[in-house]
Scaffold this motif. Structure first.
Motif, PDB file in Angstrom:
ATOM      1  N   ILE A 176      63.786  12.320  13.260  1.00 31.08           N
ATOM      2  CA  ILE A 176      64.661  11.178  13.520  1.00 31.08           C
ATOM      3  C   ILE A 176      64.775  10.392  12.217  1.00 31.08           C
ATOM      4  N   LYS A 177      65.929  10.497  11.567  1.00 32.61           N
ATOM      5  CA  LYS A 177      66.144   9.752  10.321  1.00 32.61           C
ATOM      6  C   LYS A 177      66.175   8.266  10.647  1.00 32.61           C
ATOM      7  N   ARG A 178      65.575   7.482   9.762  1.00 34.40           N
ATOM      8  CA  ARG A 178      65.533   6.026   9.942  1.00 34.40           C
ATOM      9  C   ARG A 178      64.943   5.671  11.314  1.00 34.40           C
ATOM     10  N   GLY A 179      63.883   6.393  11.692  1.00 38.44           N
ATOM     11  CA  GLY A 179      63.291   6.243  13.019  1.00 38.44           C
ATOM     12  C   GLY A 179      62.554   4.934  13.252  1.00 38.44           C
ATOM     13  N   VAL A 180      61.872   4.436  12.217  1.00 34.39           N
ATOM     14  CA  VAL A 180      61.189   3.143  12.310  1.00 34.39           C
ATOM     15  C   VAL A 180      61.331   2.409  10.986  1.00 34.39           C
ATOM     16  N   ARG A 181      61.060   1.122  11.027  1.00 37.90           N
ATOM     17  CA  ARG A 181      61.067   0.305   9.811  1.00 37.90           C
ATOM     18  C   ARG A 181      59.624   0.059   9.403  1.00 37.90           C
ATOM     19  N   LEU A 182      59.263   0.504   8.206  1.00 41.69           N
ATOM     20  CA  LEU A 182      57.912   0.393   7.689  1.00 41.69           C
ATOM     21  C   LEU A 182      57.799  -0.848   6.798  1.00 41.69           C
ATOM     22  N   TRP A 183      56.776  -1.657   7.067  1.00 40.29           N
ATOM     23  CA  TRP A 183      56.511  -2.872   6.288  1.00 40.29           C
ATOM     24  C   TRP A 183      55.381  -2.585   5.308  1.00 40.29           C
ATOM     25  N   SER A 184      55.600  -2.860   4.013  1.00 37.99           N
ATOM     26  CA  SER A 184      54.564  -2.682   2.986  1.00 37.99           C
ATOM     27  C   SER A 184      53.857  -4.018   2.755  1.00 37.99           C
ATOM     28  N   LEU A 185      52.519  -3.956   2.672  1.00 37.09           N
ATOM     29  CA  LEU A 185      51.715  -5.153   2.455  1.00 37.09           C
ATOM     30  C   LEU A 185      50.997  -5.069   1.117  1.00 37.09           C
ATOM     31  N   GLY A 186      50.942  -6.177   0.405  1.00 37.97           N
ATOM     32  CA  GLY A 186      50.201  -6.264  -0.852  1.00 37.97           C
ATOM     33  C   GLY A 186      48.724  -6.456  -0.555  1.00 37.97           C
ATOM     34  N   THR A 187      47.994  -5.346  -0.449  1.00 30.47           N
ATOM     35  CA  THR A 187      46.604  -5.419   0.028  1.00 30.47           C
ATOM     36  C   THR A 187      45.697  -6.226  -0.893  1.00 30.47           C
ATOM     37  N   ASN A 188      45.838  -6.079  -2.205  1.00 31.32           N
ATOM     38  CA  ASN A 188      44.964  -6.845  -3.097  1.00 31.32           C
ATOM     39  C   ASN A 188      45.148  -8.341  -2.898  1.00 31.32           C
ATOM     40  N   MET A 189      46.389  -8.779  -2.809  1.00 28.84           N
ATOM     41  CA  MET A 189      46.687 -10.194  -2.630  1.00 28.84           C
ATOM     42  C   MET A 189      46.181 -10.695  -1.274  1.00 28.84           C
ATOM     43  N   LEU A 190      46.429  -9.920  -0.229  1.00 25.69           N
ATOM     44  CA  LEU A 190      46.029 -10.353   1.116  1.00 25.69           C
ATOM     45  C   LEU A 190      44.508 -10.346   1.289  1.00 25.69           C
ATOM     46  N   LYS A 191      43.830  -9.339   0.721  1.00 27.85           N
ATOM     47  CA  LYS A 191      42.370  -9.308   0.812  1.00 27.85           C
ATOM     48  C   LYS A 191      41.759 -10.497   0.067  1.00 27.85           C
ATOM     49  N   ALA A 192      42.322 -10.837  -1.092  1.00 22.77           N
ATOM     50  CA  ALA A 192      41.830 -11.998  -1.837  1.00 22.77           C
ATOM     51  C   ALA A 192      42.005 -13.275  -1.017  1.00 22.77           C
ATOM     52  N   GLU A 193      43.125 -13.377  -0.307  1.00 22.97           N
ATOM     53  CA  GLU A 193      43.381 -14.546   0.548  1.00 22.97           C
ATOM     54  C   GLU A 193      42.345 -14.630   1.673  1.00 22.97           C
ATOM     55  N   VAL A 194      42.081 -13.505   2.342  1.00 23.04           N
ATOM     56  CA  VAL A 194      41.108 -13.502   3.442  1.00 23.04           C
ATOM     57  C   VAL A 194      39.708 -13.825   2.926  1.00 23.04           C
ATOM     58  N   TYR A 195      39.299 -13.172   1.829  1.00 21.11           N
ATOM     59  CA  TYR A 195      37.969 -13.442   1.279  1.00 21.11           C
ATOM     60  C   TYR A 195      37.836 -14.901   0.849  1.00 21.11           C
ATOM     61  N   GLY A 196      38.911 -15.489   0.301  1.00 23.38           N
ATOM     62  CA  GLY A 196      38.891 -16.907  -0.052  1.00 23.38           C
ATOM     63  C   GLY A 196      38.673 -17.780   1.171  1.00 23.38           C
ATOM     64  N   ARG A 197      39.304 -17.415   2.265  1.00 26.37           N
ATOM     65  CA  ARG A 197      39.121 -18.182   3.506  1.00 26.37           C
ATOM     66  C   ARG A 197      37.708 -18.021   4.065  1.00 26.37           C
ATOM     67  N   LEU A 198      37.155 -16.814   3.940  1.00 26.25           N
ATOM     68  CA  LEU A 198      35.798 -16.584   4.442  1.00 26.25           C
ATOM     69  C   LEU A 198      34.749 -17.356   3.641  1.00 26.25           C
ATOM     70  N   LYS A 199      35.061 -17.687   2.391  1.00 28.95           N
ATOM     71  CA  LYS A 199      34.123 -18.417   1.540  1.00 28.95           C
ATOM     72  C   LYS A 199      34.098 -19.920   1.827  1.00 28.95           C
ATOM     73  N   LEU A 200      35.059 -20.417   2.586  1.00 27.82           N
ATOM     74  CA  LEU A 200      35.112 -21.858   2.852  1.00 27.82           C
ATOM     75  C   LEU A 200      33.842 -22.324   3.564  1.00 27.82           C
ATOM     76  N   ASP A 201      33.286 -23.434   3.086  1.00 28.47           N
ATOM     77  CA  ASP A 201      32.127 -24.025   3.760  1.00 28.47           C
ATOM     78  C   ASP A 201      32.571 -24.707   5.040  1.00 28.47           C
ATOM     79  N   ARG A 202      31.667 -24.741   6.000  1.00 28.47           N
ATOM     80  CA  ARG A 202      31.954 -25.466   7.233  1.00 28.47           C
ATOM     81  C   ARG A 202      31.984 -26.949   6.908  1.00 28.47           C
ATOM     82  N   PRO A 203      33.026 -27.671   7.345  1.00 33.07           N
ATOM     83  CA  PRO A 203      33.074 -29.114   7.092  1.00 33.07           C
ATOM     84  C   PRO A 203      31.907 -29.821   7.793  1.00 33.07           C
TER      85      PRO A 203
END
Length: 197
Positions: free
Chosen positions: A133-160
């Motif tokens: 099936i040509k053009r069967g689905v739409r594939l979304w590409s994610l910038g893994t390095n950028m997104l992983k850095a964002e998640v790890y930054g959030r995990l490093k936050l101290d509890r207020p």
């Protein structure tokens, strides 16, 4: 907070599914602007190369249709489920094609992508019966390095402190977790950034 229940301040529910050889691993997250609550982490065992009518795929369909209990007493459905298509790619595409493609999307990580998410591109789907099936689905590409850095930054936050919480509430980028067990946290913190020259 209780696992499997959407916390009161969460207004949107999304999921992410990782495809392994012998199982699907799904994390459900509640959102309110940039604040996030992991609602549940589910493992669905089964050989993922099996047709989408067998193995773990029918249980994933049930999970997509599930209405999650919200602390307010209302129910909340998944707005979006992203499925990693890096393993058993054609089976993932075939499954996504069988779903509402506004609710279920295939994703593919790219280390070198300079933004968190790219516009989708149409890709061919080959079904279990060999049909193309040509053009069967739409594939979304994610910038893994950028997104992983964002998640790890959030995990490093101290509890207020209690005083900071009383004055300003939780930081907008905070991620909250129920009791999920040590293995879950080992998995989400397993990667290390290594600089090379």
């Amino acid at each position: 907070y209780q696992i499997g229940i959407v916390p009161r301040r969460a207004v949107l529910l999304t999921g992410a599914c990782d495809v392994q050889k012998d199982r699907l691993e799904i994390t459900i997250v509640g959102w309110n602007r940039k604040e996030a609550w992991v609602v549940d982490h589910i493992q669905i065992p089964g050989e993922t190369s099996q047709p989408i009518t067998a193995g773990p795929w029918p249980r994933l369909s049930e999970l997509i249709a599930k209405v999650w209990d919200h602390e307010s007493g209302a129910g909340l459905s998944l707005s979006l489920l992203a499925i990693d298509s890096g393993f058993n790619t054609m089976r993932v595409y075939e499954f996504v094609r069988s779903q509402n493609q506004r609710q279920v999307i295939p994703i593919k990580g790219q280390d070198d992508l300079p933004q968190p998410i790219n516009l989708p591109r149409a890709v061919e789907v080959r079904t279990g019966g060999g049909k193309r099936i040509k053009r069967g689905v739409r594939l979304w590409s994610l910038g893994t390095n950028m997104l992983k850095a964002e998640v790890y930054g959030r995990l490093k936050l101290d509890r207020p402190t209690d005083e900071e919480l009383a004055a300003a509430g939780w930081p907008a980028t905070y991620i909250h977790f129920p009791e999920l067990g040590e293995e879950y946290f080992r998995q989400i913190t397993a990667e290390k950034l290594v600089l090379t020259t």
